[in-house]
Motif scaffolding. Structure first.
Motif, PDB file in Angstrom:
ATOM      1  N   SER A 109       4.127   1.069  -0.313  1.00  0.00           N
ATOM      2  CA  SER A 109       4.404   0.771   1.091  1.00  0.00           C
ATOM      3  C   SER A 109       5.917   0.691   1.298  1.00  0.00           C
ATOM      4  N   SER A 110       6.350   0.339   2.501  1.00  0.00           N
ATOM      5  CA  SER A 110       7.787   0.336   2.788  1.00  0.00           C
ATOM      6  C   SER A 110       8.523  -0.762   2.041  1.00  0.00           C
ATOM      7  N   ARG A 111       7.825  -1.844   1.684  1.00  0.00           N
ATOM      8  CA  ARG A 111       8.476  -2.981   1.039  1.00  0.00           C
ATOM      9  C   ARG A 111       7.945  -3.280  -0.356  1.00  0.00           C
ATOM     10  N   THR A 122       5.019   1.602   6.090  1.00  0.00           N
ATOM     11  CA  THR A 122       5.165   0.295   6.698  1.00  0.00           C
ATOM     12  C   THR A 122       4.820  -0.784   5.692  1.00  0.00           C
ATOM     13  N   TYR A 123       4.920  -2.047   6.127  1.00  0.00           N
ATOM     14  CA  TYR A 123       4.699  -3.169   5.213  1.00  0.00           C
ATOM     15  C   TYR A 123       3.206  -3.456   5.041  1.00  0.00           C
ATOM     16  N   ASN A 124       2.856  -4.077   3.945  1.00  0.00           N
ATOM     17  CA  ASN A 124       1.463  -4.432   3.680  1.00  0.00           C
ATOM     18  C   ASN A 124       0.927  -5.358   4.771  1.00  0.00           C
ATOM     19  N   GLY A 125      -0.247  -5.043   5.256  1.00  0.00           N
ATOM     20  CA  GLY A 125      -0.885  -5.831   6.306  1.00  0.00           C
ATOM     21  C   GLY A 125      -0.700  -5.266   7.696  1.00  0.00           C
ATOM     22  N   ALA A 126       0.198  -4.296   7.854  1.00  0.00           N
ATOM     23  CA  ALA A 126       0.508  -3.748   9.174  1.00  0.00           C
ATOM     24  C   ALA A 126      -0.563  -2.763   9.633  1.00  0.00           C
ATOM     25  N   ILE A 127      -0.965  -2.880  10.901  1.00  0.00           N
ATOM     26  CA  ILE A 127      -1.942  -1.972  11.491  1.00  0.00           C
ATOM     27  C   ILE A 127      -1.271  -1.171  12.603  1.00  0.00           C
ATOM     28  N   GLY A 128      -0.939   0.069  12.331  1.00  0.00           N
ATOM     29  CA  GLY A 128      -0.385   0.935  13.366  1.00  0.00           C
ATOM     30  C   GLY A 128       0.959   0.503  13.908  1.00  0.00           C
ATOM     31  N   VAL A 129       1.735  -0.214  13.086  1.00  0.00           N
ATOM     32  CA  VAL A 129       3.097  -0.573  13.468  1.00  0.00           C
ATOM     33  C   VAL A 129       4.046  -0.202  12.328  1.00  0.00           C
ATOM     34  N   ASP A 184       7.737  -0.569  10.037  1.00  0.00           N
ATOM     35  CA  ASP A 184       8.304  -1.659   9.251  1.00  0.00           C
ATOM     36  C   ASP A 184       9.042  -2.667  10.135  1.00  0.00           C
ATOM     37  N   ASP A 185       9.569  -2.195  11.278  1.00  0.00           N
ATOM     38  CA  ASP A 185      10.262  -3.101  12.200  1.00  0.00           C
ATOM     39  C   ASP A 185       9.315  -3.699  13.242  1.00  0.00           C
ATOM     40  N   SER A 186       8.008  -3.526  13.043  1.00  0.00           N
ATOM     41  CA  SER A 186       6.946  -4.098  13.886  1.00  0.00           C
ATOM     42  C   SER A 186       6.743  -3.393  15.218  1.00  0.00           C
ATOM     43  N   THR A 187       7.421  -2.281  15.449  1.00  0.00           N
ATOM     44  CA  THR A 187       7.186  -1.518  16.675  1.00  0.00           C
ATOM     45  C   THR A 187       5.945  -0.639  16.510  1.00  0.00           C
ATOM     46  N   GLU A 188       5.216  -0.445  17.602  1.00  0.00           N
ATOM     47  CA  GLU A 188       3.999   0.365  17.550  1.00  0.00           C
ATOM     48  C   GLU A 188       4.337   1.831  17.292  1.00  0.00           C
ATOM     49  N   VAL A 189       3.485   2.498  16.517  1.00  0.00           N
ATOM     50  CA  VAL A 189       3.636   3.928  16.259  1.00  0.00           C
ATOM     51  C   VAL A 189       2.360   4.636  16.700  1.00  0.00           C
ATOM     52  N   HIS A 225     -12.011  -3.321  10.176  1.00  0.00           N
ATOM     53  CA  HIS A 225     -11.347  -3.509   8.889  1.00  0.00           C
ATOM     54  C   HIS A 225     -10.103  -2.633   8.827  1.00  0.00           C
ATOM     55  N   ALA A 226      -9.248  -2.894   7.865  1.00  0.00           N
ATOM     56  CA  ALA A 226      -7.903  -2.311   7.839  1.00  0.00           C
ATOM     57  C   ALA A 226      -7.885  -0.791   7.961  1.00  0.00           C
ATOM     58  N   THR A 227      -8.669  -0.085   7.142  1.00  0.00           N
ATOM     59  CA  THR A 227      -8.561   1.375   7.135  1.00  0.00           C
ATOM     60  C   THR A 227      -8.979   1.996   8.456  1.00  0.00           C
ATOM     61  N   PRO A 228     -10.191   1.739   8.968  1.00  0.00           N
ATOM     62  CA  PRO A 228     -10.515   2.357  10.262  1.00  0.00           C
ATOM     63  C   PRO A 228      -9.601   1.893  11.388  1.00  0.00           C
ATOM     64  N   ALA A 229      -9.190   0.611  11.356  1.00  0.00           N
ATOM     65  CA  ALA A 229      -8.365   0.073  12.438  1.00  0.00           C
ATOM     66  C   ALA A 229      -7.064   0.839  12.617  1.00  0.00           C
ATOM     67  N   CYS A 230      -6.477   1.289  11.524  1.00  0.00           N
ATOM     68  CA  CYS A 230      -5.179   1.953  11.598  1.00  0.00           C
ATOM     69  C   CYS A 230      -5.218   3.263  12.376  1.00  0.00           C
ATOM     70  N   PHE A 231      -6.397   3.802  12.606  1.00  0.00           N
ATOM     71  CA  PHE A 231      -6.496   5.064  13.325  1.00  0.00           C
ATOM     72  C   PHE A 231      -6.599   4.881  14.842  1.00  0.00           C
ATOM     73  N   TYR A 232      -6.774   3.624  15.302  1.00  0.00           N
ATOM     74  CA  TYR A 232      -6.876   3.424  16.754  1.00  0.00           C
ATOM     75  C   TYR A 232      -6.173   2.171  17.267  1.00  0.00           C
ATOM     76  N   ALA A 233      -5.701   1.283  16.383  1.00  0.00           N
ATOM     77  CA  ALA A 233      -5.209  -0.028  16.806  1.00  0.00           C
ATOM     78  C   ALA A 233      -3.744  -0.246  16.428  1.00  0.00           C
ATOM     79  N   HIS A 234      -3.181  -1.332  16.998  1.00  0.00           N
ATOM     80  CA  HIS A 234      -1.818  -1.753  16.682  1.00  0.00           C
ATOM     81  C   HIS A 234      -1.824  -3.273  16.567  1.00  0.00           C
ATOM     82  N   ALA A 235      -1.484  -3.783  15.388  1.00  0.00           N
ATOM     83  CA  ALA A 235      -1.456  -5.231  15.176  1.00  0.00           C
ATOM     84  C   ALA A 235      -0.447  -5.544  14.090  1.00  0.00           C
ATOM     85  N   LEU A 236       0.235  -6.667  14.253  1.00  0.00           N
ATOM     86  CA  LEU A 236       1.235  -7.072  13.251  1.00  0.00           C
ATOM     87  C   LEU A 236       0.578  -7.472  11.945  1.00  0.00           C
ATOM     88  N   SER A 237      -0.705  -7.848  11.994  1.00  0.00           N
ATOM     89  CA  SER A 237      -1.432  -8.241  10.788  1.00  0.00           C
ATOM     90  C   SER A 237      -2.874  -7.749  10.856  1.00  0.00           C
TER      91      SER A 237
END
Length: 377
Positions: A77-79, A98-105, A107-112, A136-148
């Motif tokens: 990951s980025s960190r 991006t950092y571990n735990g990030a969903i669709g954001v 490394d600087d926490s901005t949405e992508v 859950h983390a994997t499917p969420a990353c394809f449609y969501a944005h969350a800091l954790s």
């Protein structure tokens, strides 16, 4: 003599012209075909040893053996050197580290932007399937944005507001009887989803629906050993049929996750891991069968990371006099950790553009390669 020379020159020019024309035609014919559909299958926590287990424990030939194009990705990951599923899936879905735990954001926490958000405006249909909850983390990353990844309530709301056309997995608990009182199952129906919380149905039963969501268990789906059955291969086949059903708009992107290979690795449970891997391989077969018939579909198979430090070792045994030895005629699954590892992860590709996935590269390059070969960007 002069006439002979002129005739010879004319023949040379004619021959060169024909060669140039032939070369031009050949160049046109050899232009790579762009895939119209992409199926990305992610076996969470699966490294080469997990894949190898199918070749020893599956009763039939593994579908993994059907590929000719194979690469490797570095998953950090980025960190952190060792990624988690959130950072790994964000790399696949949005093309950034991006950092571990990030969903669709980032490394600087901005949405992508995710691939779902980028291609839906192009009238390309999209779907996600998982044997975990759909938040859950994997499917969420394809449609969501969350800091954790822990913000599952917010992630569920993002799913309701997403451009997805097909969803299948667990997690009813995150959509109704929520602490905030919101009924997100009703909200899904208001967004033109037909919602089923009982079982997968047949394609004939859903083909007239605009969108389809199967959210089947309170949290995650059961293990294979607990009777999940053929949910994953059946959902994969159903998702492909549904997303491909409109003749005037048949193009699609589908992400399929075999979530619980990872959980078998975390628990250092070989039987759990292998049964989930074989189930994933069966789902993979459904994707390949469609791609072979269709001719316009790119199938990519990989994992976000390896879990458990799994290996297929020779079985340790003892002689009658108590001496230990390794029995090379028998293998046993062994683990070196209860967490993730930093091992390079295989990538398998089939169909138009598959050759792009050969070689060794970073995990976020998966996204960029998909966008390149499809021309979707």
């Amino acid at each position: 003599m002069k006439l002979f020379r002129l005739s010879l020159l004319s023949l040379v020019i004619l021959f060169a012209s024909c060669k140039a024309t032939d070369s031009t035609v050949k160049m046109v014919e050899e232009k790579p075909q762009a895939p119209k559909n992409v199926i990305l299958l992610i076996a969470d926590g699966t490294g080469l040893a997990q894949i190898s287990s199918a070749f020893y424990y599956k009763d039939s030939k593994p579908n993994y053996s059907r590929f000719n194009h194979i690469g490797l990705i570095q998953t950090s990951s980025s960190r952190e050197d060792v990624t988690d599923s959130a950072a790994g899936a964000t790399a696949f879905a949005s093309g950034i580290k991006t950092y571990n735990g990030a969903i669709g954001v980032a490394d600087d926490s901005t949405e992508v932007k995710t691939i779902v958000e980028l291609i839906s405006p192009k009238n390309i249909k999209t779907g996600v399937i998982s044997t975990s909850s759909v938040v859950h983390a994997t499917p969420a990353c394809f449609y969501a944005h969350a800091l954790s990844r822990q913000l599952v309530g917010e992630i569920a709301e993002d799913m309701v507001n997403s451009d997805l056309d097909f969803v299948a997995g667990g997690g009813t608990r995150f959509f109704y009887k929520r602490r905030d009182g919101k009924d997100l199952l009703k909200a899904l129906r208001d967004k033109n989803f037909a919602v089923d919380t009982t079982n997968l149905s047949s394609f004939d039963d859903i083909k007239s629906n605009e969108k389809m969501a199967y959210i089947l268990h309170e949290y995650d789906l059961p293990k294979m050993s607990e009777g999940r059955g053929d949910f994953l291969p059946n959902a994969t086949e159903l998702g492909i049929q549904f997303l491909n059903k409109d003749a005037s708009n048949p193009n699609f992107f589908l992400m399929v996750e075999g979530s619980q290979v990872d959980w078998g690795g975390h628990q250092n449970d070989t039987d759990y891991l292998v049964s989930e891997l074989i189930d994933f391989d069966n789902a993979l077969g459904k994707a390949l069968d469609f791609a072979e018939k269709d001719g316009n579909t790119l199938v990519i198979v990989t994992a976000d990371h390896e879990t458990g430090g799994f290996t297929l070792a020779s079985t340790p045994k003892e002689t009658e006099d108590g001496r230990e030895y390794s029995d090379y005629s028998e293998i046993t699954g062994m683990f070196s950790t209860g967490g993730h590892s930093a091992s390079l992860i295989p990538v398998f590709a089939y169909g138009p553009g598959a050759e792009e996935f050969n070689g060794v590269y970073q995990n976020n390059d998966i996204f960029h390669k998909i966008m390149k070969v499809t021309g979707w960007k």
